[in-house]
Structure formats: C-alpha cells, structure tokens
Scaffold this active site. Structure first.
Site, PDB file in Angstrom:
ATOM      1  N   TYR A 164      45.789  45.351  35.927  1.00 25.93           N
ATOM      2  CA  TYR A 164      44.686  43.816  36.480  1.00 25.93           C
ATOM      3  C   TYR A 164      43.731  44.565  35.322  1.00 25.93           C
ATOM      4  O   TYR A 164      43.183  43.380  34.302  1.00 25.93           O
ATOM      5  CB  TYR A 164      44.365  44.004  37.813  1.00 25.93           C
ATOM      6  N   LYS A 168      42.423  41.830  31.890  1.00 28.08           N
ATOM      7  CA  LYS A 168      41.365  41.240  32.221  1.00 28.08           C
ATOM      8  C   LYS A 168      40.345  41.580  30.508  1.00 28.08           C
ATOM      9  O   LYS A 168      39.479  40.439  30.084  1.00 28.08           O
ATOM     10  CB  LYS A 168      40.062  41.619  33.175  1.00 28.08           C
TER      11      LYS A 168
HETATM   12  N1  LIG Z   1      36.531  39.342  43.696  1.00 29.00           N
HETATM   13  C1  LIG Z   1      37.006  39.719  43.275  1.00 29.00           C
HETATM   14  O1  LIG Z   1      36.200  41.169  42.898  1.00 29.00           O
HETATM   15  C2  LIG Z   1      36.154  39.826  41.064  1.00 29.00           C
HETATM   16  C3  LIG Z   1      35.711  39.771  40.406  1.00 29.00           C
HETATM   17  C4  LIG Z   1      35.953  39.734  38.818  1.00 29.00           C
HETATM   18  C5  LIG Z   1      36.687  38.892  38.541  1.00 29.00           C
HETATM   19  N2  LIG Z   1      37.461  38.172  39.613  1.00 29.00           N
HETATM   20  C6  LIG Z   1      38.370  37.159  38.651  1.00 29.00           C
HETATM   21  O2  LIG Z   1      38.303  36.037  39.292  1.00 29.00           O
HETATM   22  C7  LIG Z   1      38.693  34.765  39.349  1.00 29.00           C
HETATM   23  C8  LIG Z   1      39.017  34.320  41.119  1.00 29.00           C
HETATM   24  O3  LIG Z   1      39.211  35.153  41.885  1.00 29.00           O
HETATM   25  P1  LIG Z   1      38.758  35.928  42.803  1.00 29.00           P
HETATM   26  O4  LIG Z   1      38.539  36.636  43.621  1.00 29.00           O
HETATM   27  O5  LIG Z   1      38.141  33.984  43.966  1.00 29.00           O
HETATM   28  O6  LIG Z   1      40.071  35.428  44.188  1.00 29.00           O
HETATM   29  P2  LIG Z   1      40.522  34.984  45.428  1.00 29.00           P
HETATM   30  O7  LIG Z   1      39.952  34.723  46.161  1.00 29.00           O
HETATM   31  O8  LIG Z   1      41.942  35.267  45.972  1.00 29.00           O
HETATM   32  O9  LIG Z   1      41.031  32.960  45.039  1.00 29.00           O
HETATM   33  C9  LIG Z   1      41.755  33.303  43.484  1.00 29.00           C
HETATM   34  C10 LIG Z   1      42.289  31.478  43.271  1.00 29.00           C
HETATM   35  O10 LIG Z   1      43.261  31.633  42.389  1.00 29.00           O
HETATM   36  C11 LIG Z   1      44.397  30.488  42.977  1.00 29.00           C
HETATM   37  N3  LIG Z   1      45.801  31.314  42.482  1.00 29.00           N
HETATM   38  C12 LIG Z   1      46.395  32.716  43.064  1.00 29.00           C
HETATM   39  N4  LIG Z   1      47.085  32.515  42.056  1.00 29.00           N
HETATM   40  C13 LIG Z   1      47.787  31.577  41.765  1.00 29.00           C
HETATM   41  C14 LIG Z   1      48.992  30.721  41.074  1.00 29.00           C
HETATM   42  N5  LIG Z   1      49.828  31.446  40.880  1.00 29.00           N
HETATM   43  N6  LIG Z   1      48.567  29.780  40.854  1.00 29.00           N
HETATM   44  C15 LIG Z   1      47.578  28.627  41.077  1.00 29.00           C
HETATM   45  N7  LIG Z   1      46.642  29.321  41.855  1.00 29.00           N
HETATM   46  C16 LIG Z   1      46.644  30.474  42.194  1.00 29.00           C
HETATM   47  C17 LIG Z   1      44.496  30.958  44.442  1.00 29.00           C
HETATM   48  O11 LIG Z   1      44.853  29.812  45.236  1.00 29.00           O
HETATM   49  P3  LIG Z   1      46.010  29.486  46.184  1.00 29.00           P
HETATM   50  O12 LIG Z   1      46.540  31.077  46.444  1.00 29.00           O
HETATM   51  O13 LIG Z   1      46.208  28.329  46.353  1.00 29.00           O
HETATM   52  O14 LIG Z   1      47.183  29.794  45.139  1.00 29.00           O
HETATM   53  C18 LIG Z   1      43.024  30.987  44.826  1.00 29.00           C
HETATM   54  O15 LIG Z   1      42.427  29.506  44.052  1.00 29.00           O
HETATM   55  C19 LIG Z   1      40.144  36.066  39.222  1.00 29.00           C
HETATM   56  O16 LIG Z   1      40.566  35.530  37.837  1.00 29.00           O
HETATM   57  C20 LIG Z   1      39.929  37.202  39.498  1.00 29.00           C
HETATM   58  O17 LIG Z   1      40.455  37.668  38.338  1.00 29.00           O
HETATM   59  C21 LIG Z   1      37.657  38.244  40.705  1.00 29.00           C
END
Ligand SMILES: NC(=O)c1ccc[n+]([C@@H]2O[C@H](COP(=O)([O-])OP(=O)(O)OC[C@H]3O[C@@H](n4cnc5c(N)ncnc54)[C@H](OP(=O)(O)O)[C@@H]3O)[C@@H](O)[C@H]2O)c1
Length: 276
Positions: A164, A168
């Site tokens: 992962y 990133k």
């Molecule tokens: N949360 C953290 O701690 C964190 C920290 C640093 C960076 N990030 C990054 O921030 C971004 C958003 O993460 P989040 O925390 O908001 O996670 P999240 O709540 O799990 O949301 C992920 C989003 O991506 C969509 N998604 C997942 N798989 C997909 C696919 N195959 N096709 C289309 N859409 C898809 C999901 O929608 P569906 O399930 O409806 O497809 C959801 O809208 C990610 O890139 C993650 O790596 C997160």
C-alpha cells in the site's frame, strides 16, 4: 453565467469551476471533498462503485443547488474509466479529484496477490489514466486543478503495509513531477497526504486506527491548499507525524513506521503482523 445558470463567482469555483469530477465520492474523503465543493457552488460528476451511496451524496449536492451526474462503476477496470470519461465529455470540467483508493496491511507474502494487483490498478493505474485523460482538457481551457490522494506512508517504505505504501509513493511522485510540468500551462496539481482518517478505509485495509482525523477536516485543508502548495499534510496527526519523522534519515523513518504499522496492521496476515 455558465450552463449551471450560476455566475463563476470568486474562490475555488471561480478558479476551477463550474464542473468538478470526484472519484471515490461515495464515501470517506472523496465524499467530504464532494460535499465541500457542492457548498462552494460546483456542479459535480461523482464516481465510485456503489450507486446507492453515490445517489445519497448526489441528493446533498442537488440540495446545495449544483447539477450532479452519478457514474457508478469499477475504476480499476477500463470500462469503469470509460464510463466516467464519457459522462464528463460534454461538461466544462476544471477540477479533478482522484480519491478512489484502498489499502491493505499485514505480511506482504501472506496477502492475496490478486487483491494486491487490484490495488495497483485502482491506486496507481487508474490515477495515471484519469490524469492523462483529463489534464489535456484542463490545459486546453488554460486553467484547472488536479488533486491526487497520497498519504503519510508515501514518504518511506512501511513494513506491514509495504505494498500500500508503495502505491502511495507512486501517487506522491506523480503529483510532484506533474506539478512542475503543468503549472506553466495553468493547471495546479496537489498531492494530499493525510495520516490516519476515520473512514471506511481502515476496515477494508484490515487496519486498526487509534486516533484518526475527520474526513471533513482533510477535505477542507486539502481544498484550501490547492494552487498554493504542492503537497498538503491535512490534519493535526499528519503534521505531528511528519514533524517527528522529517529529521530522521529514510532508514530511520522505515524503522519508526514499522513500529507504528505493527500496532495497526490486521491480524491474520502472518504471525509477525500482530499489534505491538
Ligand atoms: N483513511 C485514511 O486513513 C487515509 C489516509 C491517507 C490516504 N488515504 C487515501 O485517501 C483516499 C480515500 O480513502 P478513504 O479514507 O476516503 O477511504 P474510503 O472511505 O474507503 O473511500 C474509498 C472510496 O473509493 C471508492 N472505491 C473503492 N474502490 C473502488 C473502485 N474499484 N472503483 C471505484 N471506486 C472505488 C469507494 O467507493 P465504493 O466502495 O462505492 O466503490 C469510496 O468512495 C484513498 O486513496 C486512500 O488511499 C486514506
């Protein structure tokens, strides 16, 4: 006035409107960014897999007065990307937020390789393809913005979330390079690198987060940084962790992140992947 019937105005919408594309808009950070943009007066194209959850976000966007188009589909597949590109084709898109992504944790060798390949497809390949598709349109209109979701884990190797973190690092590097290429052509590129955020991310990544930032804070600080910074570390936790890690050599940061991730990585991914 544009096709939404509203004037360009000032602020974000004046700089990047009228239309924004947001992937991962059905949940978490992408949803929070979509709702912030709706409150700023943007019209939105919302992408993600879950139609129901996208429809719920779309209702909130409509209530804020913006036009909205929902594009359900798997963005790790070319068909899903094509549907998004087609839906956005007739619109004056000035801002692209690529937040769809997921993580994994535990021992790399115990992970399911198909699941890991899916992660590269979504976190890296789809981000590259969508950026390559939309950036020329932003360049052609002479102004625009692109936000890519990086992470605190992007700046060094991270044992127990090795792959992962590698995805990133790809996103972070792409954003840093493109920022310099596209700035003279009127397009602002931003990498947003949060620490832990309380979304659906942890469950899918089988991680346990102690403290975590709210997605609304990440959305607000990310949007505020667009056009001003190349990388933003939204939220208190990401700034704190960055401040503690920054003075260390890269190998030292890997050791610290190993301790941190040992405490977060899910069980059942190998006997070493236990909480410390
Ligand atoms: N949360 C953290 O701690 C964190 C920290 C640093 C960076 N990030 C990054 O921030 C971004 C958003 O993460 P989040 O925390 O908001 O996670 P999240 O709540 O799990 O949301 C992920 C989003 O991506 C969509 N998604 C997942 N798989 C997909 C696919 N195959 N096709 C289309 N859409 C898809 C999901 O929608 P569906 O399930 O409806 O497809 C959801 O809208 C990610 O890139 C993650 O790596 C997160």
């Amino acid at each position: 006035m544009d096709q939404t019937g509203r004037g360009a105005g000032s602020g974000l919408r004046g700089r990047y409107g009228p239309w924004a594309v947001v992937t991962g808009a059905s949940d978490g950070i992408g949803k929070a960014i979509a709702l912030s943009l709706a409150a700023e007066g943007f019209s939105l194209v919302l992408a993600g897999r879950s139609r129901d959850r996208l429809d719920a976000v779309a209702s909130a966007v409509s209530a804020a007065g913006g036009q909205v188009i929902v594009v359900p589909g798997d963005l790790a597949r070319q068909a899903g990307l094509n549907a998004l590109f087609e839906a956005a084709a007739p619109l004056d898109v000035g801002l692209v937020v690529l937040a769809a992504g997921f993580g994994s944790s535990g021992a790399f060798l115990d992970g399911d390789v198909d699941h890991e390949r899916e992660m590269v497809r979504l976190n890296c390949e789809s981000v590259m393809l969508a950026t390559h598709h939309f950036a020329p349109r932003l360049v052609a209109r002479g102004r625009g913005g692109i936000i890519l979701m990086s992470s605190l884990v992007a700046f060094q190797g991270v044992p127990w979330a090795a792959h992962y973190a590698a995805t990133k690092a790809y996103v972070q590097s792409l954003a840093e390079g493109l920022r310099r290429e596209l700035a003279p052509r009127g397009v602002d590129v931003l990498a947003s690198a949060p620490g832990p955020v309380s979304t659906g991310f942890a469950t899918r990544a089988t991680m346990t987060m102690g403290k975590a930032e709210r997605p609304e804070v990440v959305a607000r600080q990310t949007l505020a940084a667009l056009g001003r910074q190349g990388t933003v570390r939204p939220g208190f936790l990401s700034k704190l962790l960055h401040g503690s890690l920054a003075p260390l050599p890269r190998w030292g940061r890997v050791l610290i992140m190993e301790k941190v991730m040992r405490g977060m990585a899910g069980r059942g991914h190998g006997e070493n992947a236990v909480r410390g």
